[in-house]
Design an enzyme around this catalytic site. Structure first.
Site, PDB file in Angstrom:
ATOM      1  N   GLU A  26       0.842  -1.194   0.000  1.00  0.00           N
ATOM      2  CA  GLU A  26       0.000   0.000   0.000  1.00  0.00           C
ATOM      3  C   GLU A  26       0.881   1.249   0.000  1.00  0.00           C
ATOM      4  O   GLU A  26       1.697   1.432   0.904  1.00  0.00           O
ATOM      5  CB  GLU A  26      -0.926  -0.026   1.217  1.00  0.00           C
ATOM      6  CG  GLU A  26      -1.990  -1.124   1.077  1.00  0.00           C
ATOM      7  CD  GLU A  26      -2.638  -1.514   2.397  1.00  0.00           C
ATOM      8  OE1 GLU A  26      -2.713  -0.671   3.304  1.00  0.00           O
ATOM      9  OE2 GLU A  26      -3.058  -2.681   2.522  1.00  0.00           O
ATOM     10  N   GLU A  57      -5.090  -6.723   2.303  1.00  0.00           N
ATOM     11  CA  GLU A  57      -3.873  -7.504   2.513  1.00  0.00           C
ATOM     12  C   GLU A  57      -4.052  -8.967   2.124  1.00  0.00           C
ATOM     13  O   GLU A  57      -3.126  -9.601   1.621  1.00  0.00           O
ATOM     14  CB  GLU A  57      -3.428  -7.404   3.974  1.00  0.00           C
ATOM     15  CG  GLU A  57      -2.856  -6.043   4.381  1.00  0.00           C
ATOM     16  CD  GLU A  57      -3.920  -4.977   4.648  1.00  0.00           C
ATOM     17  OE1 GLU A  57      -5.121  -5.317   4.669  1.00  0.00           O
ATOM     18  OE2 GLU A  57      -3.548  -3.810   4.849  1.00  0.00           O
ATOM     19  N   PHE A  80       1.690  -2.215   8.572  1.00  0.00           N
ATOM     20  CA  PHE A  80       1.806  -2.390  10.021  1.00  0.00           C
ATOM     21  C   PHE A  80       1.707  -3.885  10.309  1.00  0.00           C
ATOM     22  O   PHE A  80       0.882  -4.570   9.717  1.00  0.00           O
ATOM     23  CB  PHE A  80       0.711  -1.627  10.768  1.00  0.00           C
ATOM     24  CG  PHE A  80       0.908  -0.127  10.732  1.00  0.00           C
ATOM     25  CD1 PHE A  80       1.601   0.512  11.754  1.00  0.00           C
ATOM     26  CD2 PHE A  80       0.430   0.620   9.672  1.00  0.00           C
ATOM     27  CE1 PHE A  80       1.803   1.889  11.709  1.00  0.00           C
ATOM     28  CE2 PHE A  80       0.630   2.003   9.622  1.00  0.00           C
ATOM     29  CZ  PHE A  80       1.323   2.645  10.641  1.00  0.00           C
ATOM     30  N   ALA A  81       2.530  -4.351  11.215  1.00  0.00           N
ATOM     31  CA  ALA A  81       2.520  -5.789  11.528  1.00  0.00           C
ATOM     32  C   ALA A  81       1.138  -6.235  11.998  1.00  0.00           C
ATOM     33  O   ALA A  81       0.758  -7.388  11.819  1.00  0.00           O
ATOM     34  CB  ALA A  81       3.564  -6.104  12.587  1.00  0.00           C
ATOM     35  N   ASP A  82       0.387  -5.286  12.546  1.00  0.00           N
ATOM     36  CA  ASP A  82      -0.966  -5.618  13.016  1.00  0.00           C
ATOM     37  C   ASP A  82      -1.899  -5.980  11.866  1.00  0.00           C
ATOM     38  O   ASP A  82      -2.990  -6.499  12.095  1.00  0.00           O
ATOM     39  CB  ASP A  82      -1.553  -4.426  13.777  1.00  0.00           C
ATOM     40  CG  ASP A  82      -0.609  -3.938  14.847  1.00  0.00           C
ATOM     41  OD1 ASP A  82      -0.812  -4.275  16.016  1.00  0.00           O
ATOM     42  OD2 ASP A  82       0.365  -3.234  14.494  1.00  0.00           O
ATOM     43  N   PHE A  83      -1.503  -5.695  10.641  1.00  0.00           N
ATOM     44  CA  PHE A  83      -2.340  -6.074   9.497  1.00  0.00           C
ATOM     45  C   PHE A  83      -2.013  -7.488   9.006  1.00  0.00           C
ATOM     46  O   PHE A  83      -2.695  -8.012   8.137  1.00  0.00           O
ATOM     47  CB  PHE A  83      -2.172  -5.088   8.329  1.00  0.00           C
ATOM     48  CG  PHE A  83      -2.436  -3.640   8.668  1.00  0.00           C
ATOM     49  CD1 PHE A  83      -3.040  -3.272   9.869  1.00  0.00           C
ATOM     50  CD2 PHE A  83      -2.082  -2.630   7.776  1.00  0.00           C
ATOM     51  CE1 PHE A  83      -3.269  -1.944  10.183  1.00  0.00           C
ATOM     52  CE2 PHE A  83      -2.311  -1.292   8.082  1.00  0.00           C
ATOM     53  CZ  PHE A  83      -2.897  -0.948   9.295  1.00  0.00           C
ATOM     54  N   ILE A  84      -0.962  -8.072   9.577  1.00  0.00           N
ATOM     55  CA  ILE A  84      -0.634  -9.462   9.217  1.00  0.00           C
ATOM     56  C   ILE A  84      -1.818 -10.399   9.491  1.00  0.00           C
ATOM     57  O   ILE A  84      -2.131 -11.258   8.666  1.00  0.00           O
ATOM     58  CB  ILE A  84       0.633  -9.935   9.974  1.00  0.00           C
ATOM     59  CG1 ILE A  84       1.852  -9.151   9.469  1.00  0.00           C
ATOM     60  CG2 ILE A  84       0.809 -11.434   9.885  1.00  0.00           C
ATOM     61  CD1 ILE A  84       2.733  -9.838   8.476  1.00  0.00           C
ATOM     62  N   HIS A 126      -1.883  -0.701  15.932  1.00  0.00           N
ATOM     63  CA  HIS A 126      -0.731  -0.325  15.108  1.00  0.00           C
ATOM     64  C   HIS A 126       0.580  -0.431  15.886  1.00  0.00           C
ATOM     65  O   HIS A 126       1.544   0.254  15.577  1.00  0.00           O
ATOM     66  CB  HIS A 126      -0.879   1.114  14.585  1.00  0.00           C
ATOM     67  CG  HIS A 126      -1.922   1.267  13.518  1.00  0.00           C
ATOM     68  ND1 HIS A 126      -3.265   1.175  13.772  1.00  0.00           N
ATOM     69  CD2 HIS A 126      -1.818   1.510  12.192  1.00  0.00           C
ATOM     70  CE1 HIS A 126      -3.944   1.359  12.645  1.00  0.00           C
ATOM     71  NE2 HIS A 126      -3.095   1.562  11.674  1.00  0.00           N
TER      72      HIS A 126
END
Lengths: 321, 328
Positions: A26, A57, A80-84, A126
């Site tokens: 993104e 994602e 952001f790793a939180d979107f993994i 985040h």
């Protein structure tokens, strides 16, 4: 070179080196990334190879898996790793298992770059890192560079490797500089680095906490006359048990420190390695320093309260001295 | 474009191969000779057959959990498939995948998938790499009404549309998503109704008629090859067996299942057509039947006689490298 620039340097090097490599995520193309980590790359390599994706994602991670399966070498940024967790199926059930499920026919040369870590008041969604979750998935490799040098070396290694690798970068380190220059060689996975040698206690950390551990080691030397060894794990999966064990046998005391909660975390794995490799040499139980079992809060005061700092490491060391 | 007589006959044989393979699988499963669970595609043979008849060998497919037909239609060897169902070392995946995860990279089968809606983004990636690497192949992905409710399918269609990639989304609508009907999962009469939302072309074909499927597939494939972007092709078909073998389908209206062969048999439809058009005689169809029966028998024998995987083979194939620049 700065941490964020090392990302760009590694990407540029690999895009130039191998026409099968492409980078997508993104706002990584025309905007050049929210941290300028890919600024100029689309101009240099074109829209096909430095590609802006729609938000979504799961879709573009899956597309990366499919591209990797069919001859390309995708590098995907998850901002952001939180979107993994949004694309976890494609990582856990697809990227990680496809080679295995295919009986060794398939290769998935996929690199995921993501930004984890707390300390920037980014709020509960985040600020996470998820290395314990990802490191427990057979088929994935997970690295967490703490220096610009390691960013360059690990990103290159990940892109050249034929298996899926997740490179978790740390938002708090983006502006960090070291004396590395372009041209860092790929770093093999599974080798920890001794960042500071010491005799009395071993502090094991990774990512941003390495710097906190070094600060704690300085304080311990100045205030207590204690010589602390600081180990930077660098690679979470595979984990370098040998370096951990050797240091534990030397010092007899181990403290681990992490940004994520300690339950089922990497510190527990370090403790298991120490127990397995250095039990007879230990003078005290392994201490695991980590946040309480909560999400990362938004408010600066609350965030500082939950995150380990040099003081909490110093206190943990003093408890076992 | 007309359909050559040889192809009409060949498609009949492919459908028959799928049917007899699935019937044999059902029998083996019922006898307790197959581990795990299996999802059969009896009644749906025309869909993979018609689609794959429009493809080149280099084109890739992703299959579903009900994927034996897709994989056979793409050219898979029945023996290696049967061996995989039995968990044998000679199976396509050396016994690591089983019925739900058969893949053959050499044949362009990127994998059946045990996760609904996971194959569609992967198929988009296969099309993306084709463009990046300058390869002519297109990408086809099969899914059903169940998967159509998955976010991954939506994201894949959006991505393929935004990036104008050569992907044929084949919605194989058999009336059921696991144990519940189409209407529990989809609010529109046809998935074609969704295509406008992505700005992609769509068509619906009779999934019982292999030639209708082929016509639709050819049009979709042509569109993809000419760079006009993705296509959604819906094929309405019927699922004769349960979601999995052992599912007695008590949730279906009484008599519905029993009536399916009479109403919707893609094999009868095609054999009647072949006879009527004089493309094949009864004797020739009988010869095909015997040939396929022999192939199935040999496949079972191959599977049974194949060596078991060694237990410690479980440790292989997790990684392809050692992460240090060498092989695993």
């Amino acid at each position: 070179m700065k941490y964020y620039a090392a990302i760009r340097e590694a990407l540029r090097c690999e895009l130039e080196r191998d026409p099968r490599v492409f980078f997508m995520g993104e706002d990584v193309g025309k905007p050049g990334g929210i941290y300028a980590q890919s600024r100029g790359l689309q101009e240099e390599f074109g829209v096909e190879r430095v590609r802006d994706t729609p938000a979504g994602e799961l879709g573009f991670m899956g597309a990366a898996v499919g591209a990797a399966l069919t001859g390309a070498r995708p590098v995907v940024e998850i901002s952001f790793a939180d979107f993994i967790p949004v694309c976890l199926d494609q990582l856990v059930n697809q990227a990680a298992k496809i080679r295995y499920m295919s009986g060794g026919q398939a290769r998935v040369p996929l690199t995921v770059v993501t930004f984890g870590g707390a300390g920037r008041n980014a709020g509960p969604q985040h600020s996470g890192s998820y290395e314990a979750l990802l490191g427990s998935i057979p088929g994935l490799r997970v690295v967490m560079p703490s220096t610009p040098y390691d960013v360059q070396g690990f990103l290159k290694a990940a892109i050249r490797d034929d298996d899926p690798t997740i490179v978790i970068l740390n938002k708090a380190l983006l502006g960090l500089a070291d004396d590395s220059e372009a041209g860092v060689e790929p770093i093999p996975f599974g080798e920890a680095a001794v960042r500071r040698e010491g005799e009395d206690v071993t502090i094991v950390a990774w990512s941003a906490m390495v710097h906190t551990a070094l600060e704690a080691a300085d304080r311990l030397a100045a205030e207590d006359g204690v010589s602390a060894e600081v180990i930077d794990l660098r690679s979470i999966q595979p984990l370098d048990g040998e370096t951990i064990g050797a240091s534990a046998r030397k010092t007899g005391r181990v403290v681990t420190v992490q940004e994520t909660v300690s339950f089922a975390g990497i510190g527990a794995e370090v403790a298991a390695e120490v127990s397995r490799r250095a039990f007879g040499w230990l003078d005290a139980p392994v201490q695991i320093v980590g946040p309480p079992f909560t999400p990362v809060p938004f408010s600066k005061l609350m965030e500082e309260f939950v995150l380990p700092d040099a003081g909490s490491i110093v206190r943990a060391v003093r408890e076992i001295l | 474009m007309g359909i050559q007589p040889e192809l009409r006959l060949q498609m009949y044989e492919t459908m028959l191969r799928i049917r007899r393979f699935e019937e044999e699988t059902a029998a083996l499963f019922a006898a307790g000779d197959l581990p795990g669970f299996v999802h059969l595609s009896i009644g749906q043979e025309a869909v993979p057959t018609g689609i794959c008849a429009a493809l080149d060998p280099a084109d890739t497919i992703t299959a579903t959990h009900r994927g034996h037909g897709h994989i056979l239609a793409k050219g898979a060897d029945m023996g290696r498939m049967m061996a995989e169902l039995m968990g044998k070392r000679t199976g396509y995946c050396a016994g690591k995948g089983g019925s739900m995860h058969i893949s053959s990279l050499d044949l362009g089968v990127l994998g059946a998938n045990g996760i609904l809606g996971a194959g569609q983004p992967i198929a988009v990636g296969a099309a993306l790499s084709a463009r990046l690497l300058g390869e002519e192949r297109i990408s086809v992905t099969f899914f059903g009404e169940g998967a159509s409710a998955q976010g991954g399918v939506h994201e894949a269609m959006n991505l393929a549309a935004v990036w104008k990639l050569p992907v044929v989304f084949v919605a194989e609508i058999n009336g059921w998503a696991e144990l519940s009907p189409y209407s529990d999962h989809v609010s529109v009469p046809s998935l074609v109704d969704r295509a406008a939302g992505y700005g992609i072309d769509a068509a619906s074909v009779d999934g019982t008629d292999v030639e209708a499927v082929l016509d639709g597939a050819r049009e979709a494939v042509e569109r993809c090859r000419s760079g006009e972007g993705p296509v959604l092709l819906e094929a309405r078909t019927q699922r004769w067996h349960g979601h999995f073998e052992g599912d007695r389908q008590l949730y279906r209206p009484e008599g519905e299942v029993a009536a399916l062969p009479e109403l919707y048999d893609p094999l009868v439809l095609q054999s009647d057509r072949l006879l009527e058009l004089g493309i094949a005689s009864e004797a020739e169809l009988d010869a095909i039947e015997r040939r396929v029966a022999e192939e199935v028998a040999e496949a079972v024998l191959f599977g049974r006689n194949s060596p078991e995987s060694a237990p410690e083979d479980a440790l292989l194939h997790v990684y392809s490298t050692d992460g240090r620049g060498g092989a695993a």
